[in-house]
Design a protein around this motif. Sequence first.
Motif, PDB file in Angstrom:
ATOM      1  N   VAL A   1     -18.222  62.677  32.922  1.00 15.58           N
ATOM      2  CA  VAL A   1     -17.644  63.830  33.627  1.00 15.58           C
ATOM      3  C   VAL A   1     -16.415  63.415  34.441  1.00 15.58           C
ATOM      4  O   VAL A   1     -15.357  64.036  34.351  1.00 15.58           O
ATOM      5  CB  VAL A   1     -18.698  64.506  34.546  1.00 15.58           C
ATOM      6  N   ASN A   2     -16.548  62.329  35.219  1.00 15.80           N
ATOM      7  CA  ASN A   2     -15.505  62.023  36.206  1.00 15.80           C
ATOM      8  C   ASN A   2     -14.304  61.284  35.619  1.00 15.80           C
ATOM      9  O   ASN A   2     -13.213  61.371  36.172  1.00 15.80           O
ATOM     10  CB  ASN A   2     -16.108  61.198  37.352  1.00 15.80           C
ATOM     11  N   ILE A   3     -14.499  60.565  34.513  1.00 18.68           N
ATOM     12  CA  ILE A   3     -13.347  59.844  33.923  1.00 18.68           C
ATOM     13  C   ILE A   3     -12.942  60.459  32.587  1.00 18.68           C
ATOM     14  O   ILE A   3     -11.828  60.937  32.413  1.00 18.68           O
ATOM     15  CB  ILE A   3     -13.638  58.341  33.682  1.00 18.68           C
ATOM     16  N   LEU A   4     -13.887  60.441  31.628  1.00 19.16           N
ATOM     17  CA  LEU A   4     -13.560  60.984  30.303  1.00 19.16           C
ATOM     18  C   LEU A   4     -13.078  62.437  30.433  1.00 19.16           C
ATOM     19  O   LEU A   4     -12.113  62.842  29.770  1.00 19.16           O
ATOM     20  CB  LEU A   4     -14.799  60.894  29.391  1.00 19.16           C
ATOM     21  N   GLY A   5     -13.739  63.204  31.287  1.00 21.16           N
ATOM     22  CA  GLY A   5     -13.367  64.613  31.470  1.00 21.16           C
ATOM     23  C   GLY A   5     -11.926  64.764  31.932  1.00 21.16           C
ATOM     24  O   GLY A   5     -11.176  65.610  31.425  1.00 21.16           O
ATOM     25  N   VAL A   6     -11.519  63.948  32.893  1.00 21.02           N
ATOM     26  CA  VAL A   6     -10.138  64.025  33.398  1.00 21.02           C
ATOM     27  C   VAL A   6      -9.162  63.591  32.301  1.00 21.02           C
ATOM     28  O   VAL A   6      -8.124  64.220  32.081  1.00 21.02           O
ATOM     29  CB  VAL A   6      -9.977  63.159  34.674  1.00 21.02           C
ATOM     30  N   PHE A   7      -9.512  62.520  31.592  1.00 27.54           N
ATOM     31  CA  PHE A   7      -8.650  62.050  30.497  1.00 27.54           C
ATOM     32  C   PHE A   7      -8.471  63.144  29.430  1.00 27.54           C
ATOM     33  O   PHE A   7      -7.344  63.462  29.025  1.00 27.54           O
ATOM     34  CB  PHE A   7      -9.239  60.790  29.857  1.00 27.54           C
ATOM     35  N   LEU A   8      -9.582  63.735  28.979  1.00 29.10           N
ATOM     36  CA  LEU A   8      -9.485  64.735  27.904  1.00 29.10           C
ATOM     37  C   LEU A   8      -8.690  65.959  28.357  1.00 29.10           C
ATOM     38  O   LEU A   8      -7.848  66.477  27.607  1.00 29.10           O
ATOM     39  CB  LEU A   8     -10.893  65.160  27.449  1.00 29.10           C
TER      40      LEU A   8
ATOM     41  N   LYS B   1      -5.036  65.109  28.496  1.00 24.32           N
ATOM     42  CA  LYS B   1      -4.465  64.899  27.159  1.00 24.32           C
ATOM     43  C   LYS B   1      -3.968  66.227  26.545  1.00 24.32           C
ATOM     44  O   LYS B   1      -2.824  66.317  26.094  1.00 24.32           O
ATOM     45  CB  LYS B   1      -5.550  64.270  26.272  1.00 24.32           C
ATOM     46  N   TYR B   2      -4.838  67.241  26.580  1.00 24.43           N
ATOM     47  CA  TYR B   2      -4.438  68.516  25.959  1.00 24.43           C
ATOM     48  C   TYR B   2      -3.462  69.292  26.841  1.00 24.43           C
ATOM     49  O   TYR B   2      -2.575  69.992  26.333  1.00 24.43           O
ATOM     50  CB  TYR B   2      -5.681  69.338  25.588  1.00 24.43           C
TER      51      TYR B   2
ATOM     52  N   LYS C   1      -1.815  57.727  38.030  1.00 28.00           N
ATOM     53  CA  LYS C   1      -0.557  56.998  38.236  1.00 28.00           C
ATOM     54  C   LYS C   1       0.094  56.658  36.898  1.00 28.00           C
ATOM     55  O   LYS C   1       1.314  56.746  36.741  1.00 28.00           O
ATOM     56  CB  LYS C   1      -0.815  55.718  39.037  1.00 28.00           C
ATOM     57  N   SER C   2      -0.729  56.242  35.923  1.00 28.53           N
ATOM     58  CA  SER C   2      -0.175  55.843  34.627  1.00 28.53           C
ATOM     59  C   SER C   2       0.419  57.035  33.891  1.00 28.53           C
ATOM     60  O   SER C   2       1.514  56.939  33.314  1.00 28.53           O
ATOM     61  CB  SER C   2      -1.263  55.175  33.775  1.00 28.53           C
ATOM     62  N   ALA C   3      -0.280  58.173  33.922  1.00 21.71           N
ATOM     63  CA  ALA C   3       0.249  59.370  33.248  1.00 21.71           C
ATOM     64  C   ALA C   3       1.531  59.832  33.933  1.00 21.71           C
ATOM     65  O   ALA C   3       2.478  60.280  33.271  1.00 21.71           O
ATOM     66  CB  ALA C   3      -0.795  60.484  33.258  1.00 21.71           C
TER      67      ALA C   3
END
Length: 253
Positions: free
Chosen positions: A115-122, A125-126, A169-171
Motif C-alpha cells: 500500500v505505502n510504496i507500491l501504491g505510490v509508485f503505481l 506511473k500512470y 525526489k527521484s521522480a
Amino acid sequence: MAGIVAGKVAVVTGGGSGIGRAACEIFAREGASVVVADINVVGGEETAHLVTKAGGKAIFLKCDVSQAADAEALVKAAVVNFGGLNCAFNNAGVEGESSKLADATEENFMLNYRVNILGVFLCMKYQIRQMLTQGGGAIVNTASDAGLIGVKNLGQYSAAKHAVIGLTKSAALDYATKKIRVNAVCPGPIRTPMLMRIFEESPRVGEAMIAAQPVKRLGEPSEIADAAVYLCSESASYITGHALPVDGGYMAT
Ligand SMILES: NC(=O)c1ccc[n+]([C@@H]2O[C@H](COP(=O)([O-])OP(=O)(O)OC[C@H]3O[C@@H](n4cnc5c(N)ncnc54)[C@H](O)[C@@H]3O)[C@@H](O)[C@H]2O)c1
C-alpha cells in the motif's frame, strides 16, 4: 469557481477518510474537480457526497492503489469525467502493526510495501504518463515524519515512508524539465481514524506523542490538506523534489 486550483482536475487516494477526505474538500473549495479514490466504498462515497453538497465537483472511484489496473483506471476516470489530470495527491496509506523489528511479521512488511510504496509508485506511473501528454502537472505524495527519522516499534512503516520520499525526489528529477513537479508532505501526528487506532492500542503512546510536540497538540487533517493543495497549485511553481514536514515543529526538535 475562484481558488488556487481553479479549473484543475485532481485525484486524491485515501479520499474516504482523514487527511484524504480533508484534501478532497479543500481541492474542491479551491476550484478543482475531484476524483475521490479509496478501497473503502462507504467512506469514499460519503466524501464525494460531502463535496457535492458543499457545491463542489466530485466523483468516487473504488480503487486499490496496490493494483496497477486500479491505478490506471483512476487516471482514466479523471480524463473521462473531467477532461484531464492536473493534480494528484497520493495519500492512501496503512499503519500496519506495531512491534519491535525481531517480532515483526513478513505479512506486515508486505502490507506496508504494497500500500505505502507500491501504491505510490503505481499511481505516479500512470499519472505521469497522462501529465506528459498534457504538458505538465503536480503530484504530492503523503510520506510522514516517520519517513525522515526512525520510529520505535514502527520500523516497517518508517521504511516504507522513507521509500516514498526516495520515489518523490527521484521522480521530481526525472520530470523536472517536463513541467511535472513532485513533492511530499510529511505529517506529524494528525487527528484521523488512523492515529486514533494507534492511541486506542496504546493510550500512553498517544499522550507521549502529544507531549513531544513543540505545539503541544495534534494536527488537524485540514492542516496537511492545505499544504498538499498549495504544493499542487501554481503558487508552488518553483518547488519540486521537496519533502515538507507539516508537524507543528517536531522535525526541528
Ligand atoms: N494520521 C497521522 O498521524 C499520520 C501521520 C503521518 C502520515 N500519515 C499518512 O497520511 C495518510 C493518510 O492517513 P490518515 O491518517 O488520513 O488515515 P486514515 O486511515 O484515516 O485514511 C487512510 C485511507 O486510505 C485508504 N486506503 C487504505 N489502503 C488503501 C488501498 N490499498 N487503496 C486505496 N485506499 C486505501 C483507507 O481506506 C482510508 O480511507 C497515510 O499515508 C498515512 O500513512 C498519517
